[in-house]
Design an enzyme around this catalytic site. Structure first.
Site, PDB file in Angstrom:
ATOM      1  N   HIS A  40       0.832  -1.203   0.000  1.00 19.06           N
ATOM      2  CA  HIS A  40       0.000   0.000   0.000  1.00 19.06           C
ATOM      3  C   HIS A  40       0.865   1.251   0.000  1.00 19.06           C
ATOM      4  CE1 HIS A  40      -3.568  -2.328   0.391  1.00 19.06           C
ATOM      5  NE2 HIS A  40      -3.078  -2.966   1.432  1.00 19.06           N
ATOM      6  N   GLU A 129      -5.466 -10.887   3.527  1.00 19.54           N
ATOM      7  CA  GLU A 129      -4.895 -11.962   4.354  1.00 19.54           C
ATOM      8  C   GLU A 129      -6.002 -12.794   5.000  1.00 19.54           C
ATOM      9  OE1 GLU A 129      -1.935 -10.912   7.420  1.00 19.54           O
ATOM     10  OE2 GLU A 129      -2.585 -12.708   8.489  1.00 19.54           O
ATOM     11  N   THR A 165      -2.006 -11.302  10.885  1.00 19.79           N
ATOM     12  CA  THR A 165      -0.656 -11.006  11.378  1.00 19.79           C
ATOM     13  C   THR A 165      -0.392  -9.517  11.632  1.00 19.79           C
ATOM     14  OG1 THR A 165       0.231 -10.826   9.138  1.00 19.79           O
ATOM     15  CG2 THR A 165       0.356 -12.993  10.183  1.00 19.79           C
ATOM     16  N   SER A 224      -2.062   7.249   4.950  1.00 23.29           N
ATOM     17  CA  SER A 224      -1.792   5.961   5.602  1.00 23.29           C
ATOM     18  C   SER A 224      -2.050   6.058   7.100  1.00 23.29           C
ATOM     19  CB  SER A 224      -0.330   5.559   5.332  1.00 23.29           C
ATOM     20  OG  SER A 224       0.161   4.738   6.370  1.00 23.29           O
ATOM     21  N   ASN A 226      -1.466   3.784   9.300  1.00 22.25           N
ATOM     22  CA  ASN A 226      -0.268   3.252   9.963  1.00 22.25           C
ATOM     23  C   ASN A 226       0.773   4.356  10.151  1.00 22.25           C
ATOM     24  OD1 ASN A 226       2.630   1.752   9.089  1.00 22.25           O
ATOM     25  ND2 ASN A 226       1.522   0.811  10.779  1.00 22.25           N
TER      26      ASN A 226
END
Lengths: 287, 287
Positions: A40, A129, A165, A224, A226
């Site tokens: 990303h 995922e 994860t 983002s 994160n």
């Protein structure tokens, strides 16, 4: 003046491996399909597109024949492998080994779980995922993101808990405690913290790294989440922290009378971008 | 005035099960050997001794023949079962089902681990549960308690991490992060947080419980470290918290103009003792 690039910043192990596989194939063939965005980060996706990587959707994939397709680190459900085999698609499997192992565990746990039991995955329901994990067991997992999602589970029956994860460990813990409160007997619960340390440990590590430098330059994406979260940790540890998205933006920061400058990034920030930023800072100091 | 006994205080599931097995056998036979203290609480050990339970050491055990022996919740290594079979000892297996499952997992992981890999157990080296776990794999586990114990591990090889069920989750996390920092590649690590929620969740729960009452009466052992830690959590959540070891000590607390009184205990405090304390408080209020 010293510019230190955080040795732990840059893509994680799994993403690096998938990108390496893409570059290897592209250097030989000049073009390659990739099922979904490999990471990303627009700048990295653009770099790989320039080398010949063509991102395709899942719908695109199920129309292809006789070609080569890269599977990214997130992993894929079994139907992708089955379709590829039937339609002579050569797969380059970039699935992160940590994810592969998790897929195997989820499948084994499900096989061993009594019919009336529940396999719970802590993750984002439509995250690739999770689709890959859930696909291992015919999409029979109960995917949860928060406490409300836990309400519809039968706690008198065996329960297995896994995690995507890249989830937050604090949140995993909260949910696990909530399940432990509800379950009728502790022997009914098998809970696996399968959060990868490469992502989970980034925040505590960045706090340490930030404290050790005079100025911290964080390279991330404005959109983002994160990046925003990790930058907040840096800023809290070192008030002299600055958020930039590209090397040009180093111009807005003053490095006068500064000894140690740290450069770090989000888990989606490529290492080459950190190096470009470090070089831009060094050039300014020498120029 | 209302006296509320914390519904979650009292022994954990596993200890209760072992005590139940002891009581059942004692009610029929009047006497029974128990390999090691059934729980770290003198009052409960005395109560069971009065019913006919005789605690024996491991050395004692390996001299016995033709008798019945209770195995407590912590579990035992395979040599105990082998000796019992050879010497016609009837075992009443009080191993906690959560521990049994963990023993099986440790064994399976060890069987699947390459020879050069390391199986690490986060636990107290001589704790009976750890002896039981480590015995499953011929005592080949590397038992660790703190960061220093992690130094001698080969991080270029596969590593599996398990935890004794009664350790601190915060410490497990710290150690797991330390291993993740050191390991050469994340795919080499398989880490299992096998800490039992019945113990780990007691502290956060007691904080909640303490906040909901006007006075908190905590019943524990003066020498029990678990008691000291849990009481500290209660005291922090509610300044009106008092530590006592038996019902008589309620006399030193003033319950004047108090509406809600909470009674709770450590993981080694028997439920009947909490009930005696609650009754002593009620009697004083009525007397």
């Amino acid at each position: 003046m010293e510019v230190i690039i955080d040795p732990k910043s840059g893509f994680c192990f799994g993403v690096n491996k998938a990108i390496g596989l893409a570059e290897e194939e592209l250097s030989r063939k000049g073009s390659l399909f990739c099922l979904g965005d490999i990471v990303h980060n627009e700048q990295e996706v653009e770099r790989l597109a320039n080398l010949g990587l063509k991102v395709i959707s899942r719908d695109d994939f199920f129309t292809l024949q006789n070609c080569t397709v890269l599977l990214r680190a997130h992993g894929e459900p079994p139907e992708v492998f089955k379709y590829a085999q039937k339609n002579k698609i050569n797969l380059i499997d970039g699935t992160c080994p940590v994810v592969t192992k998790l897929q195997q565990k989820v499948k084994l746990s499900h096989d061993l779980l009594p019919k009336e039991g529940t396999l719970v995955i802590f993750g984002k329901p439509n995250h690739p995922e999770v689709v890959g994990l859930n696909g291992q067991i015919d999409y029979k997992a109960h995917v949860v993101q928060n406490k409300e999602d836990l309400l519809s589970i039968d706690y008198s029956k065996p329960l297995v808990l896994y995690s995507q994860t890249t989830m937050s460990r604090e949140k995993y813990w909260e949910l696990k405690m909530e399940i432990e409160e509800r379950i009728h007997s502790p022997e009914l619960l098998d809970a696996y913290d399968t959060i990868c340390g490469q992502v989970a440990n980034r925040a505590p590590w960045l706090k340490k790294f930030s404290k050790g430098v005079d100025i911290l330059v964080f390279v991330g994406g404005r959109k983002s989440s994160n990046s925003q979260v990790l930058f907040a940790h840096c800023k809290a540890a070192n008030a002299n922290s600055f958020f930039i998205t590209n090397p040009d933006e180093t111009e807005k920061i003053s490095f006068e009378n500064i000894n140690r400058i740290g450069v770090c990034g989000a888990t989606s920030t490529p290492r080459w971008l950190l190096e470009q930023v470090a070089n831009a800072i060094k050039n300014r100091a020498n120029g």
